[in-house]
Design an enzyme around this catalytic site. Structure first.
Site, PDB file in Angstrom:
ATOM      1  N   ASN A  39      39.392  42.148  43.976  1.00 13.14           N
ATOM      2  CA  ASN A  39      38.377  42.869  44.166  1.00 13.14           C
ATOM      3  C   ASN A  39      37.841  43.757  45.063  1.00 13.14           C
ATOM      4  OD1 ASN A  39      36.942  44.197  41.833  1.00 13.14           O
ATOM      5  ND2 ASN A  39      36.187  42.574  41.453  1.00 13.14           N
ATOM      6  N   SER A  53      35.927  37.420  45.047  1.00 10.70           N
ATOM      7  CA  SER A  53      36.795  37.685  46.235  1.00 10.70           C
ATOM      8  C   SER A  53      37.847  39.455  46.454  1.00 10.70           C
ATOM      9  CB  SER A  53      37.702  36.139  45.571  1.00 10.70           C
ATOM     10  OG  SER A  53      39.428  37.138  44.856  1.00 10.70           O
ATOM     11  N   LYS A  54      38.397  38.964  47.722  1.00  6.40           N
ATOM     12  CA  LYS A  54      38.853  40.175  47.873  1.00  6.40           C
ATOM     13  C   LYS A  54      40.412  40.118  47.047  1.00  6.40           C
ATOM     14  CE  LYS A  54      40.587  39.539  52.580  1.00  6.40           C
ATOM     15  NZ  LYS A  54      40.634  39.852  53.914  1.00  6.40           N
ATOM     16  N   ARG A  55      40.831  39.573  46.803  1.00  7.30           N
ATOM     17  CA  ARG A  55      41.713  39.243  45.747  1.00  7.30           C
ATOM     18  C   ARG A  55      42.109  40.350  44.492  1.00  7.30           C
ATOM     19  NH1 ARG A  55      46.626  35.575  43.921  1.00  7.30           N
ATOM     20  NH2 ARG A  55      44.641  35.489  42.272  1.00  7.30           N
TER      21      ARG A  55
END
Length: 500
Positions: free
Chosen positions: A258, A254-256
């Site tokens: 990575n 997840s972009k939170r």
RNA sequence: GGCGCCAUAGUCUAUCGGUUAGGACGCCGCCCUUUCAAGGCGGAGAGACGGGUUCAACUCCCGUUGGCGCUACCA
């Protein structure tokens, strides 16, 4: 081999191009090519609220950058078009009608409120959450009449009350599902557009897809899809569910936690062939060494039935090593050419020179002043932020709000950046002047540098996001609770003139 | 909670009943070297737990635990 192998990747254009899309695309591409077949790209944009043309363009461009190509798709055309689901509404409607006529589906007039209440009750009672069949009892004539009168409805598929559906997964073997646990999925939404499930089955059949290779998150909807193939009298494709890419803590990538954007890796200076090689390593591993390989060799060694099923962690450290290998294998001329094309195009250099000119006294000042524009992550620590007029929590908040709000913006020009950052100042009740220092340090690594908004535009959305993430991490990050609270903070109203 | 998937070192993996459990990243050491890298050589480090089946289990079966996914008129 009687029928030619055909595979597809079907991204939903609802955000930035994701490395997971490249991973699935690579698997499909290589599988098709291994068997002399075709690979196609289809855009699944049936979610009107979230799909955007910009996202679609970005996804195609990112996949192309990565080195993937397709035989049929919205950009290259092909005999099974259109390849954009928003342009195929009439087709889905036809099959939805057929399902209705055959009695394999029914109209559901339940309101969202009733469904919410139903689920709440099921949750309270501890029973499985699924549609209770309320509208199943409506006689066909009444259903017709109510639909004709304009009452909103959705079309749901019927599901056998008992029995077992066995899903044959290429890698996992037979996976049984009790029909009793399968929900009566909505096939056609009240806006007349199909859900993923209907559109997917219809398109895969019409586009003659022989092997559906997709993420593991679809595993549990496979029984619904198989049921639909049966209802429509179609032969289902071979199914294969790929394990999901993970964060270092094993949660779904997840972009939170990575960077997940393909474009982020491009802006960081990774070579597409290295990224593809890295992704390929997660899909097919050589028994002994030989971890560096190109597409042709990857295609040869790929055997999806033997893929490792544990969700692999996206290990950036290994990608770094691989990328280094590729970089070192280049001739000096190639290395230079690649570097120039990556970040030293003349136009960009001109803009940078303009920003720096008033700040240099010697020619030797220019490169140091602009260095941050060519860097990836900055080595900022909490100490880097010393001297700001804000407390730690205020700085974290300023950083987090800016990151989230910039994420929500379609465009990333300096005007956008300026509006968003100044808006954060308003939200926090601070003069932007006091916030600026924090942003300067996070973005440029120094409290004094080239103009902020221009620099951020030059840096681009992906690098900016990562720098915010790194700066936030230097402060220990943001808790889930804080995220909820802070995101609820009112953004400045677009109507109050700020946008004008 | 329900349903499903998964389980070899910190990470990616090989093994497909009999191996000193192999390789890669990372880490540590040595060599090379004016430094640092790169490169070469070497080292530490793994079968989640408990039951079976078997002459023999990392490998097959069951259970437990853990991780993940799904549980929307999102995909």
């Amino acid at each position: 081999m009687t029928t030619p192998v055909r595979t597809r990747v079907a991204p939903s254009p609802t955000g930035d191009p994701h490395v997971g899309t490249a991973y699935v695309a690579l698997a499909n591409y290589a599988f098709a090519k291994k068997h002399g077949g075709d690979f196609l790209l289809r855009i699944e944009d049936t979610d009107q609220a979230r799909s955007t043309p910009e996202s679609e363009r970005a996804i195609l461009a990112a996949l192309h950058w990565a080195g993937l190509s397709w035989d049929e798709g919205p950009d290259v055309g092909g005999p099974h078009g259109p390849y954009r689901q928003s342009e195929r509404s009439a087709i889905y409607k036809r099959y939805s009608d057929e399902l209705l006529a055959n009695g394999h589906a029914f109209r559901c007039f339940c309101t969202p409120e009733r469904l919410d209440a139903m689920r709440a009750a099921q949750r309270a009672a501890g029973t499985p959450q699924k549609y209770d069949g309320h509208c199943l009892a409506i006689p066909p004539e009444e259903s017709e009449r109510r639909a004709a009168s304009g009452e909103p409805y959705v079309v749901r598929m019927k599901v056998p009350e008992s029995g077992v559906c066995v899903v044959h997964d290429l890698a996992r073997g037979d996976v049984p599902f009790e029909y009793a646990t399968v929900d009566m999925q909505v096939l056609l939404k009240s806006d007349g557009l199909p859900t993923y499930h209907l559109a997917n089955v219809v398109d895969d059949h019409l586009m003659e897809i022989t092997h559906v290779i997709r993420g593991e998150e679809w595993m549990s909807s496979a029984p619904k899809h198989l049921l639909l193939y049966g209802y429509l009298g179609w032969e289902p494709p071979v199914l294969m569910h790929l394990p999901l890419l993970r964060n270092p803590d094993k949660s779904k990538l997840s972009k939170r936690k990575n960077p997940t954007g393909i474009l982020f890796y491009e802006r960081m200076g990774y070579l597409p062939e290295a990224l593809l090689n890295f992704l390929g390593l997660l899909l097919a591993h050589a028994p002994e060494g030989q971890e560096i390989f190109g597409l042709p060799e990857f295609i040869e060694r790929l055997d999806l039935s033997k893929i490792s099923l544990g969700g692999p962690v996206f290990d950036i450290g290994k990608l770094d090593w691989l990328n280094g290998q590729y970089l070192r294998a280049l001739s000096t001329d190639e290395l230079l050419a690649r570097t120039m094309a990556w970040g030293f195009e003349r136009d960009r250099l001109v803009r940078i020179a303009e920003l720096a000119q008033s700040r240099v006294e010697r020619l030797s000042d220019l490169a140091p002043a602009a260095g941050f524009l060519f860097a990836g992550r900055l080595a900022v620590t909490k100490e880097s932020f010393a001297g700001a007029k804000l407390g730690d929590d205020e700085m974290r908040k300023a950083l987090a709000l800016a990151m989230w709000r910039l994420d929500a913006e379609r465009a990333f020009e300096k005007e956008t950046v300026e509006r968003v950052l100044k808006g954060v100042g308003e939200t926090l009740g601070k003069k932007f002047r006091d916030l600026a220092r924090v942003y300067y340090v996070a973005m440029t690594g120094s409290p004094t540098s080239l103009p902020l908004f221009d620099s951020m535009e030059l840096l681009g959305r992906d690098i900016v996001r990562e720098r915010f993430r790194v700066a936030l991490a230097a402060f220990g990050g943001v808790s889930g609770k804080e995220q909820k609270e802070w995101q609820a903070l009112q953004a400045p109203d677009q109507t109050n003139g700020a946008a004008a």
